[in-house]
Design an enzyme around this catalytic site. Sequence first.
Site, PDB file in Angstrom:
ATOM      1  N   TYR A 160       0.838  -1.205   0.000  1.00  0.00           N
ATOM      2  CA  TYR A 160       0.000   0.000   0.000  1.00  0.00           C
ATOM      3  C   TYR A 160       0.868   1.248   0.000  1.00  0.00           C
ATOM      4  CZ  TYR A 160      -3.892   3.002   1.664  1.00  0.00           C
ATOM      5  OH  TYR A 160      -4.852   3.968   1.809  1.00  0.00           O
ATOM      6  N   LYS A 166      -1.480  -1.282  -4.048  1.00  0.00           N
ATOM      7  CA  LYS A 166      -2.529  -0.264  -3.990  1.00  0.00           C
ATOM      8  C   LYS A 166      -1.840   1.089  -4.080  1.00  0.00           C
ATOM      9  CE  LYS A 166      -6.125   1.726  -1.014  1.00  0.00           C
ATOM     10  NZ  LYS A 166      -6.759   1.687   0.335  1.00  0.00           N
TER      11      LYS A 166
END
Length: 298
Positions: free
Chosen positions: A142, A170
Site C-alpha cells: 500500500y 494499492k
Amino acid sequence: MKSHVQLSNQLSDYPLWTALVTPFDACDQVDYHSLQQLVAQQVDANNGILLLGSTGEGLALTLAEQRKIVEFVCALAPQVPIMVAVGGINLAAQLEWVEFCNSQNIDALLLGSPVYAKPGVVGQTQWFDALLSAAKVPCMIYNVPGRSAVAIAPEVLTNLAHHDNLWALKEASGDIATFEAFRRALPTLAIYSGDDALMPYFAQAGAAGLVSVAANAWPAQTAEFVRRALSGTSPNLFTTWADAIHSLFAVANPIPVKTLMHLQGQLATPHLRPPLTHLELTNHAALHAANEQILSWN
C-alpha cells in the site's frame, strides 16, 4: 495446497475491493449486527472485502477488537475474498499480527508502509521483506504517502520481486506518473487504484481494479463503475462520478462516508473513534446530492 500464483490469479477475479468501514454504536463499541449486514451487501455485489484499513479505522481499534472483527467476518464465511490490513510502526507487533492472520481463513493481506518514521529505500525494503516472508497468503503493498508520510520508491518493488506472494500494489499517491514508475519497476505486479475518482484514468494506464471507499455506500453502483472503467465503454465516467466522489473526501476519510451511510440508514450512528468525529462535517447537502446522483446512475 494451492500456490501463491494460483491464489493471486483467483484474487485478480475481483477488480473491486471495498475498504470496509467499522461500524460503532452510540457507546463506542463495535456494532457487529451492522457489520454483518455490511458484509452481506458486499457479497451481494460480489466485491472483495478489506478489513481494518484506514477507512476501517484500524489503528483506532484495540488489538482485541481487531482480532474479534477478523474472526467474526471469517466466521460469516462470505463468498467473496477477505483481505486484512497490516499497519503500524512496530515491526515485531506487525509480525505477530501477520502470524494471527495466518491462522485465520483470510485470502490476502494489505501491507502498509510504516507510519511516521519515513524510512528510505533500504528501510522500506527490509520492512516489506520481513512481512512478505512471514505471510502465508498473497499480499498487496500500500503506497499512501498522504497518510504514512513516506512514498514507496519504485526500486523497492524491484528489490521485493523474488517474493512469489507479492501479488499487487494499492497506489494512492494520486499521481499517474508514480503509477507508471511502479509498472516499469515490476511489470508483472497487479496495480489497483487507491483513489475512487482517478479510477477511469488508472484503468486507461493498465490498472487491475480499485480499492474503494465509495463502495461502502454504493456497492453495486461502484462495481459497475469499475467494470465500465476497465472496459473503456463509458468515456464520460469521470464527469458522472467526480462530484459524487469528491463529497466523500470533503473532510478526512471515513467521516463523510460514515455520515452518508448513516443518512442512508445503513449505520445506526455515524460515530467514529477519536481523533476523528462526524461533527467535522456540518453540511450534508453535497452527500445528499451525491447519493441521489449515484443511485439514479446507470
